[in-house]
Design an enzyme around this catalytic site. Structure first.
Site, mmCIF file in Angstrom:
data_model
loop_
_atom_site.group_PDB
_atom_site.id
_atom_site.type_symbol
_atom_site.label_atom_id
_atom_site.label_comp_id
_atom_site.label_asym_id
_atom_site.label_seq_id
_atom_site.Cartn_x
_atom_site.Cartn_y
_atom_site.Cartn_z
ATOM 1 N N ARG A 96 51.321 42.717 47.910
ATOM 2 C CA ARG A 96 50.293 43.715 48.218
ATOM 3 C C ARG A 96 50.947 45.070 48.493
ATOM 4 O O ARG A 96 52.046 45.129 49.063
ATOM 5 C CB ARG A 96 49.569 43.230 49.479
ATOM 6 C CG ARG A 96 48.477 44.126 50.013
ATOM 7 C CD ARG A 96 47.268 44.072 49.167
ATOM 8 N NE ARG A 96 46.062 44.520 49.853
ATOM 9 C CZ ARG A 96 44.941 44.788 49.204
ATOM 10 N NH1 ARG A 96 44.870 44.669 47.889
ATOM 11 N NH2 ARG A 96 43.856 45.163 49.854
ATOM 12 N N THR A 380 40.325 44.817 39.618
ATOM 13 C CA THR A 380 41.285 43.762 39.855
ATOM 14 C C THR A 380 41.239 42.818 38.673
ATOM 15 O O THR A 380 40.286 42.828 37.917
ATOM 16 C CB THR A 380 40.860 43.055 41.156
ATOM 17 O OG1 THR A 380 40.785 44.037 42.158
ATOM 18 C CG2 THR A 380 41.786 41.947 41.552
ATOM 19 N N THR A 398 45.829 43.894 41.263
ATOM 20 C CA THR A 398 44.818 44.960 41.309
ATOM 21 C C THR A 398 45.374 46.367 41.414
ATOM 22 O O THR A 398 46.484 46.587 41.906
ATOM 23 C CB THR A 398 43.884 44.715 42.521
ATOM 24 O OG1 THR A 398 42.784 45.609 42.449
ATOM 25 C CG2 THR A 398 44.588 44.917 43.846
ATOM 26 N N ASN A 400 42.874 48.224 42.671
ATOM 27 C CA ASN A 400 41.688 48.394 43.517
ATOM 28 C C ASN A 400 40.508 48.856 42.668
ATOM 29 O O ASN A 400 39.857 48.053 42.047
ATOM 30 C CB ASN A 400 41.931 49.307 44.713
ATOM 31 C CG ASN A 400 40.788 49.175 45.715
ATOM 32 O OD1 ASN A 400 40.129 48.141 45.754
ATOM 33 N ND2 ASN A 400 40.539 50.190 46.506
ATOM 34 N N ASP A 422 41.196 50.173 50.890
ATOM 35 C CA ASP A 422 40.928 48.850 51.482
ATOM 36 C C ASP A 422 41.182 48.834 52.987
ATOM 37 O O ASP A 422 40.815 47.879 53.672
ATOM 38 C CB ASP A 422 41.775 47.766 50.801
ATOM 39 C CG ASP A 422 41.070 47.185 49.579
ATOM 40 O OD1 ASP A 422 39.865 47.431 49.424
ATOM 41 O OD2 ASP A 422 41.720 46.491 48.789
ATOM 42 N N SER A 451 42.674 42.519 52.185
ATOM 43 C CA SER A 451 42.176 42.261 50.834
ATOM 44 C C SER A 451 41.139 41.144 50.852
ATOM 45 O O SER A 451 41.032 40.405 51.828
ATOM 46 C CB SER A 451 43.368 41.844 49.965
ATOM 47 O OG SER A 451 42.935 41.399 48.710
ATOM 48 N N SER A 452 40.400 41.029 49.753
ATOM 49 C CA SER A 452 39.502 39.879 49.582
ATOM 50 C C SER A 452 40.008 38.954 48.479
ATOM 51 O O SER A 452 39.333 37.987 48.126
ATOM 52 C CB SER A 452 38.101 40.358 49.189
ATOM 53 O OG SER A 452 37.587 41.226 50.157
ATOM 54 N N GLY A 473 36.228 42.757 44.178
ATOM 55 C CA GLY A 473 36.142 43.338 45.521
ATOM 56 C C GLY A 473 35.634 42.317 46.519
ATOM 57 O O GLY A 473 36.090 41.171 46.536
HETATM 58 O O1 DON Z 1 42.107 43.636 47.568
HETATM 59 C C1 DON Z 1 40.902 43.727 47.436
HETATM 60 O O2 DON Z 1 40.110 42.998 47.974
HETATM 61 C C2 DON Z 1 40.344 44.789 46.498
HETATM 62 N N1 DON Z 1 41.306 45.858 46.370
HETATM 63 C C3 DON Z 1 40.020 44.151 45.201
HETATM 64 C C4 DON Z 1 39.416 45.101 44.226
HETATM 65 C C5 DON Z 1 38.669 44.446 43.148
HETATM 66 O O3 DON Z 1 38.557 43.255 43.068
HETATM 67 C C6 DON Z 1 37.977 45.329 42.190
HETATM 68 N N2 DON Z 1 37.397 44.568 41.146
HETATM 69 N N3 DON Z 1 36.291 44.575 40.776
#
Ligand code: DON
Length: 571
Positions: A96, A380, A398, A400, A422, A451-452, A473
């Protein structure tokens, strides 16, 4: 006679309804790679065919996505990986991004303490210290088996040959040209300046055009020759720092030099006869998934039926409670004591579901993060790999947002992330996914943003059963959840599970989000009548699940999400 004919017709039609032929994804005997683009899946599977293992294929696939899927694939971002080796050993890698050392808690606030729109999402200040290149070398050094050249060369070749623009890519680019082409400005302390324009993206690319990436090929070649030092200390590092700073960012050489990925223990828990292995903090994915699955486990979901009123209510209420806890308790474990045992104990979670009723929703405004006694102390992409030796890799990576910070270096050939968004810029103020946070996820120098991402591997009877994950996300966690339940509770194939319509809830805002197609009107009407606010927008559930399922006969099914250009390839 007519009567007998009618009876036969009814019996036949019922028989054919109940025996709908399952829709299987790609089925193969030995190995499978599922990614967001055919070019990346091909490169991954070729590495396996050459005798490489899942970790070699991971490095090649991740880099190939940086070429073929610049929307999210990256070397300017970061990610998480969960693995399971063929001997049953499991582990997780955190690559990350981190906040730069010059970052401060209030860096996105104006003098009145309000969040300045766009500062954490577009341009240099939005960029977190990238982790992807270090992550790939970490994996390669620990588990790789092929010479590094054999892994990099097909990717470099692809960048030079170019990648054909798909219809979906054309549409995505059209949406983001204005931002990539920098109608954005930043304040450099003296005057307003424009972000640098990226020449590669000044052209309006159309379906079937070929985009070549010679600058990226050159950067990858240097990384192949000089190792990760090239990216974190060498010429590439210097150019990168210069580029970010020229565009309003604060990342320094020291930030790059200090960046290290981290091996972490994955989150492991049981659900019926499944053992779920998922990502630990700084991703909230594994813990939220564990909380939700433990809250829903006492309910007989199968008997309610897939996407039925009661099924949706149970999931939404569990999600509401888990996301409320996420907002308060979760953040980078290197900066916070995370009360993992407390918030995942069955007793705590059963108490948390006590207020649940099938007749009335719990209102999010009346629900706070749970109280515990702490004992001392819009991008992502996901890919799933199973190799011919039985090793599996589940990785989500990702930038983001779509094309990250929209900053693209023509010289180096890649986009930079906007992962700083984030973090919680200000307690209670939602980020681009509507997620809010508290101190645990406030900005601190060198800290990783919450993060998710939920790369997940599942065992059944101690054997590998599923490998899956998704972008999206805040909807990542609930999409992974539904995919697991689709297979486990409702007997779907991996392809059917991936295709099935999804819904999402995240505590705040207090609405249940639905994909626009695939839900029964009577189900939605009933939910609304019972007090649930509903909202239909497929683009807000931007998950694209890439899953692998081990079938009863030992064959492997790859399910690639039909929502994108995703592709499963096996052999
Ligand atoms: O780490 C995270 O949760 C976000 N930065 C993920 C972003 C993401 O999945 C965008 N996609 N649609």
């Amino acid at each position: 006679m007519l009567y007998r004919y009618l009876i036969l017709l009814i019996i036949f039609s019922q028989f054919s309804c109940n025996n709908k032929k399952p829709i299987r994804g790609v089925v193969s005997e030995n190995a499978m790679v599922v990614t967001a683009r055919e070019e990346a899946s091909k490169i991954g599977i070729e590495i396996l065919k050459k005798g490489g293992n899942a970790f070699d294929a991971m490095v090649a696939t991740e880099l190939a996505l940086a070429v073929a899927y610049p929307y999210a694939g990256n070397i300017g971002g970061g990610g998480f990986m969960v693995y399971r080796k063929n001997n049953g050993d499991t582990g997780a890698l955190d690559y990350r991004e981190k906040a730069p050392l010059g970052a401060t808690k209030d860096m996105y606030l104006d003098i009145n303490g309000d969040v300045i729109k766009g500062l954490s999402t577009v341009g240099g200040l939005a960029v977190g210290v990238p982790g992807t290149v270090a992550g790939m070398f970490e994996v390669y050094e620990k588990f790789g088996s092929l010479p590094i050249e054999e892994i990099f060369e097909p990717v470099i070749k692809l960048a030079l040959k170019g990648v054909i623009v798909t219809k979906k890519q054309e549409a995505r680019l059209k949406q983001y040209y204005p931002q990539i082409n920098n109608q954005n400005t930043f304040w450099d302390g003296e005057r307003e300046k424009e972000f640098e324009k990226a020449k590669l993206w000044m052209k309006t690319w159309k379906e079937n055009d070929t985009i070549k990436y010679p600058a990226l090929a050159n950067t990858l070649k240097k990384i192949m020759q000089n190792g990760k030092k090239e990216f974190y200390e060498g010429e590439t590092a210097k150019k990168l720092v210069n580029f970010i700073q020229k565009n309003g960012g604060i990342i320094t050489m020291e930030d790059l030099e200090l960046y290290k990925p981290k091996w972490r223990d994955p989150i492991v828990f049981e659900y019926d006869d499944l053992k779920i292995i998922s990502m630990s903090p700084p991703s909230s994915g594994g813990i939220c998934l564990e909380q939700i699955m433990k809250m829903i486990n006492p309910f007989d979901l199968e008997s309610y039926g897939h996407n039925s009123v009661d099924y949706i209510k149970v999931l939404v209420e569990a999600e509401r409670r888990a996301y409320a806890d996420r907002s308060f308790y979760l953040g980078d474990p290197d900066f916070n004591e995370i009360p993992y045992k407390e918030i995942t104990s069955q007793k705590y979670l059963s108490d948390r579901m006590n207020g649940f009723s099938f007749s009335t929703p719990t209102l999010s405004k009346d629900l706070n993060p749970g109280s515990i006694n702490i004992s001392e102390s819009n991008e992502t992409t996901h890919y799933s790999i199973l190799d011919q030796f039985g090793n599996s890799v589940s990785a989500t990576t990702t930038l983001n947002g779509a094309y990250g910070s929209k900053l693209y270096s023509d010289e180096l050939g890649f986009f930079l992330n906007n992962e700083m968004d984030d973090f919680s810029s200000k307690p209670g103020v939602p980020n681009m996914f509507g997620l809010i946070g508290a101190k645990a996820n406030s900005i601190e120098p060198g800290k990783r943003m919450l993060s998710s991402m939920t790369p997940t591997i599942i065992e059944k009877n101690n054997e590998l059963y599923m490998v899956l994950g998704t972008p999206g996300g805040s909807t990542i966690i609930t999409s992974v959840l539904q995919n697991i339940l689709n297979v486990h509770e409702f007997g779907m194939t991996m392809q059917e599970a991936v295709n099935a319509a999804r819904f999402h809830h995240q505590w705040l805002p207090d609405v249940v989000l639905f994909e626009t197609t695939g839900f029964n009107k009577s189900v939605v009407d009933k939910l609304e009548k019972d007090g649930y606010k509903t909202y239909f927008d497929s683009s807000k559930i931007s998950s694209k699940v890439e899953g692998i399922l081990v079938l009863n006969d030992g064959k492997i099914e790859g399910g690639a999400d039909k929502r994108g250009d995703d592709k499963a390839i096996g052999f």
